[in-house]
Write a protein that holds these residues in place. Sequence first.
Motif, mmCIF file in Angstrom:
data_model
loop_
_atom_site.group_PDB
_atom_site.id
_atom_site.type_symbol
_atom_site.label_atom_id
_atom_site.label_comp_id
_atom_site.label_asym_id
_atom_site.label_seq_id
_atom_site.Cartn_x
_atom_site.Cartn_y
_atom_site.Cartn_z
ATOM 1 N N TYR A 76 0.852 -1.192 0.000
ATOM 2 C CA TYR A 76 0.000 0.000 0.000
ATOM 3 C C TYR A 76 0.888 1.242 0.000
ATOM 4 O O TYR A 76 1.999 1.238 0.546
ATOM 5 C CB TYR A 76 -0.887 0.055 1.251
ATOM 6 C CG TYR A 76 -1.462 -1.271 1.673
ATOM 7 C CD1 TYR A 76 -2.668 -1.723 1.141
ATOM 8 C CD2 TYR A 76 -0.812 -2.067 2.612
ATOM 9 C CE1 TYR A 76 -3.206 -2.939 1.539
ATOM 10 C CE2 TYR A 76 -1.343 -3.279 3.021
ATOM 11 C CZ TYR A 76 -2.530 -3.717 2.476
ATOM 12 O OH TYR A 76 -3.042 -4.913 2.874
ATOM 13 N N THR A 121 -7.436 8.779 0.326
ATOM 14 C CA THR A 121 -7.263 7.957 -0.879
ATOM 15 C C THR A 121 -5.872 7.350 -0.861
ATOM 16 O O THR A 121 -4.879 8.058 -0.696
ATOM 17 C CB THR A 121 -7.451 8.800 -2.146
ATOM 18 O OG1 THR A 121 -8.778 9.350 -2.152
ATOM 19 C CG2 THR A 121 -7.250 7.955 -3.393
ATOM 20 N N ILE A 122 -5.786 6.030 -1.015
ATOM 21 C CA ILE A 122 -4.495 5.342 -1.007
ATOM 22 C C ILE A 122 -4.362 4.505 -2.267
ATOM 23 O O ILE A 122 -5.347 4.237 -2.964
ATOM 24 C CB ILE A 122 -4.350 4.438 0.236
ATOM 25 C CG1 ILE A 122 -5.373 3.285 0.173
ATOM 26 C CG2 ILE A 122 -4.517 5.240 1.516
ATOM 27 C CD1 ILE A 122 -5.079 2.176 1.176
ATOM 28 N N ASP A 123 -3.139 4.098 -2.531
ATOM 29 C CA ASP A 123 -2.857 3.192 -3.647
ATOM 30 C C ASP A 123 -2.667 1.782 -3.111
ATOM 31 O O ASP A 123 -1.878 1.563 -2.186
ATOM 32 C CB ASP A 123 -1.585 3.607 -4.386
ATOM 33 C CG ASP A 123 -1.802 4.867 -5.207
ATOM 34 O OD1 ASP A 123 -2.965 5.192 -5.477
ATOM 35 O OD2 ASP A 123 -0.796 5.527 -5.538
ATOM 36 N N SER A 159 -9.852 4.711 -9.075
ATOM 37 C CA SER A 159 -9.299 4.374 -10.399
ATOM 38 C C SER A 159 -8.545 3.060 -10.279
ATOM 39 O O SER A 159 -8.175 2.639 -9.179
ATOM 40 C CB SER A 159 -8.345 5.478 -10.895
ATOM 41 O OG SER A 159 -7.208 5.570 -10.052
ATOM 42 N N LYS A 160 -8.331 2.411 -11.440
ATOM 43 C CA LYS A 160 -7.607 1.150 -11.393
ATOM 44 C C LYS A 160 -6.781 0.954 -12.653
ATOM 45 O O LYS A 160 -7.114 1.448 -13.734
ATOM 46 C CB LYS A 160 -8.557 -0.023 -11.189
ATOM 47 C CG LYS A 160 -9.722 -0.134 -12.159
ATOM 48 C CD LYS A 160 -10.657 -1.259 -11.727
ATOM 49 C CE LYS A 160 -11.895 -1.319 -12.652
ATOM 50 N NZ LYS A 160 -12.788 -2.419 -12.225
ATOM 51 N N GLN A 199 -1.140 -1.625 -4.345
ATOM 52 C CA GLN A 199 -0.205 -2.006 -5.405
ATOM 53 C C GLN A 199 -0.164 -3.520 -5.560
ATOM 54 O O GLN A 199 -0.343 -4.260 -4.587
ATOM 55 C CB GLN A 199 1.192 -1.459 -5.060
ATOM 56 C CG GLN A 199 1.215 0.063 -4.937
ATOM 57 C CD GLN A 199 2.514 0.575 -4.344
ATOM 58 O OE1 GLN A 199 3.175 -0.131 -3.596
ATOM 59 N NE2 GLN A 199 2.860 1.820 -4.675
ATOM 60 N N SER A 259 -1.381 -2.524 -12.203
ATOM 61 C CA SER A 259 -0.493 -2.577 -11.035
ATOM 62 C C SER A 259 -0.850 -1.560 -9.960
ATOM 63 O O SER A 259 -0.132 -1.411 -8.968
ATOM 64 C CB SER A 259 0.960 -2.336 -11.489
ATOM 65 O OG SER A 259 1.072 -1.049 -12.096
ATOM 66 N N ASP A 260 -1.959 -0.866 -10.132
ATOM 67 C CA ASP A 260 -2.275 0.210 -9.184
ATOM 68 C C ASP A 260 -3.781 0.377 -9.078
ATOM 69 O O ASP A 260 -4.475 0.497 -10.087
ATOM 70 C CB ASP A 260 -1.636 1.519 -9.654
ATOM 71 C CG ASP A 260 -1.914 2.665 -8.713
ATOM 72 O OD1 ASP A 260 -1.220 2.778 -7.685
ATOM 73 O OD2 ASP A 260 -2.840 3.467 -8.992
ATOM 74 N N LEU A 261 -4.261 0.365 -7.817
ATOM 75 C CA LEU A 261 -5.685 0.512 -7.554
ATOM 76 C C LEU A 261 -5.866 1.610 -6.515
ATOM 77 O O LEU A 261 -5.383 1.492 -5.385
ATOM 78 C CB LEU A 261 -6.246 -0.823 -7.031
ATOM 79 C CG LEU A 261 -7.755 -0.927 -6.817
ATOM 80 C CD1 LEU A 261 -8.484 -0.843 -8.152
ATOM 81 C CD2 LEU A 261 -8.076 -2.239 -6.114
ATOM 82 N N GLN A 262 -6.533 2.686 -6.868
ATOM 83 C CA GLN A 262 -6.758 3.788 -5.942
ATOM 84 C C GLN A 262 -8.131 3.639 -5.291
ATOM 85 O O GLN A 262 -9.134 3.514 -5.991
ATOM 86 C CB GLN A 262 -6.675 5.137 -6.658
ATOM 87 C CG GLN A 262 -5.254 5.563 -7.005
ATOM 88 C CD GLN A 262 -5.202 7.027 -7.403
ATOM 89 O OE1 GLN A 262 -6.210 7.603 -7.833
ATOM 90 N NE2 GLN A 262 -4.034 7.634 -7.266
#
Length: 498
Positions: A33, A43-45, A72-73, A47, A76-79
């Motif tokens: 994360y 809001t975090i990422d 958003s997605k 990973q 390799s990255d999901l917010q």
Amino acid sequence: MLARVAAVVGTTAVVLSIAVSPASAASTSVTGYAPGSAPVGATIDIQGTGLDTVTDVAFPDGGSGAPATIVSKAPSDLQVVVPQTARSGAVSVSDGSVTTTAPTSFTVLPTATLSSTVGSVVYPATGLLTATLSSGPARLPGQTGTLQSQRLGTTTWTNGAQGTTDSNGQIKFTVKPLASTLYRVAFAPTAAYGAATTNTVRINQHPKVTMYLPTIAPILTAVKVKGNVRPVQTGPVRLQRFYSGAWHLVSTASLSSTGRFVFTTKLRTKTTYLFRVKRPADTHQAGANSASAKVLGVSRTLRSGLSGPDVTALQRRLAALHYDVGRITGTYNFDTQHAVTAFEKVQRMPRDGVVGTAVWKALAAPIVPHLRHPMRGAAVEVNLTRQVLLYAVNGKIVRIFDSSTGGGYYYTGSDGTRQRAITPTGHFAIRYKVDHWVKSKLGVLYRPAYFNYSGFAIHGEPEVPSYPASHGCVRITVPAMDRFYAKLVIGESVWIYQ
């Protein structure tokens, strides 16, 4: 899933269907994360890999999980937004058919705030601090917080009292600053929430400056102004005098190791002086002033018959020292003369009832009489050496009377025998009283209060000389007896001693 492959066998074309396992497709995984901790609403990422197929994200919440909003997605990255009920723990992601749980935990940071009921205090006043711990709209009970303080001018935080948040997510701390101080509360991490520290609150501390000085003083002689600063500290203090609409510096002194100060000054003219002592601010605390106080500069000798503001000041000073001065009139009357005489007796001065320079000086720094037999309730003590009567309540002197006791001479008693005029010593009690003049063969007694059954009494007398002169009774003046009679109740202790 099926894949179709064309092959030639001999001269015949054949189409084959081959099953491909899901493991051969791109899989979903969570590796971490960014950041690894945040409060709800942030809001975090998330990973990892294969995250563009994720449809659901859930944070631990102590139940079935708290769903998070996906912002958003990408592969390799999901917010996502940390949901309101989230707690610390591993986050799970799902593509609708497969759920994957992260191998590491995400830490939910609570919000900690601190408030104070005061912004400044005068020592030894206290302030109330309230620390509140919450996560989103929810208050967090049962969380441990430590009060930390930092004295102004230093850089070190010191741990103090600990507490546990109540059902409202709050801990209250009562503080008594010894200097201007910064406060904060640090909350320890738990399995459900990360550590948190409140905002900083500052309470400015003003020391208490106490000043002692005479209310009357002769001019052109040394007058001492004493006092202390609490809490105990060192540094400068300033004596100031008010005139021409402003405070002006008179002199500067340094506090002793016990926080005390002494100024010596002189009153130049016969007038009223207004003084105060100022303790300036420093790196550790705010400044403070003592209460202002007036001193009347006097020069004339006061005696019976005179009037004026200096007589009024004299009467007030005697009354403040508990001498029986009667009513404050501004005229040097009979009561004032006897109050002065009683004061001179206690100070071991000539007993002339006149206020000269020596008496003025003594009034500024008097010898204070002490009870030999302090006790609960009301009591009377008669000091035969000093020739004064002390009236006390609960071990504290509240009135001092000029008195005259047994003169030590020989006389013929009412029974015709030769007797000596001696006031008996020891512990007695008021036995009975007579509320009028009593005439006997030895003279007249005004409103006597008898302290034994042998005829010895405390009574009023028109003549109360400054020396022992009675047949053995304790004389006070007639006006003094009128003020004192009601205080002499049956059974009240009377102590008489040399």
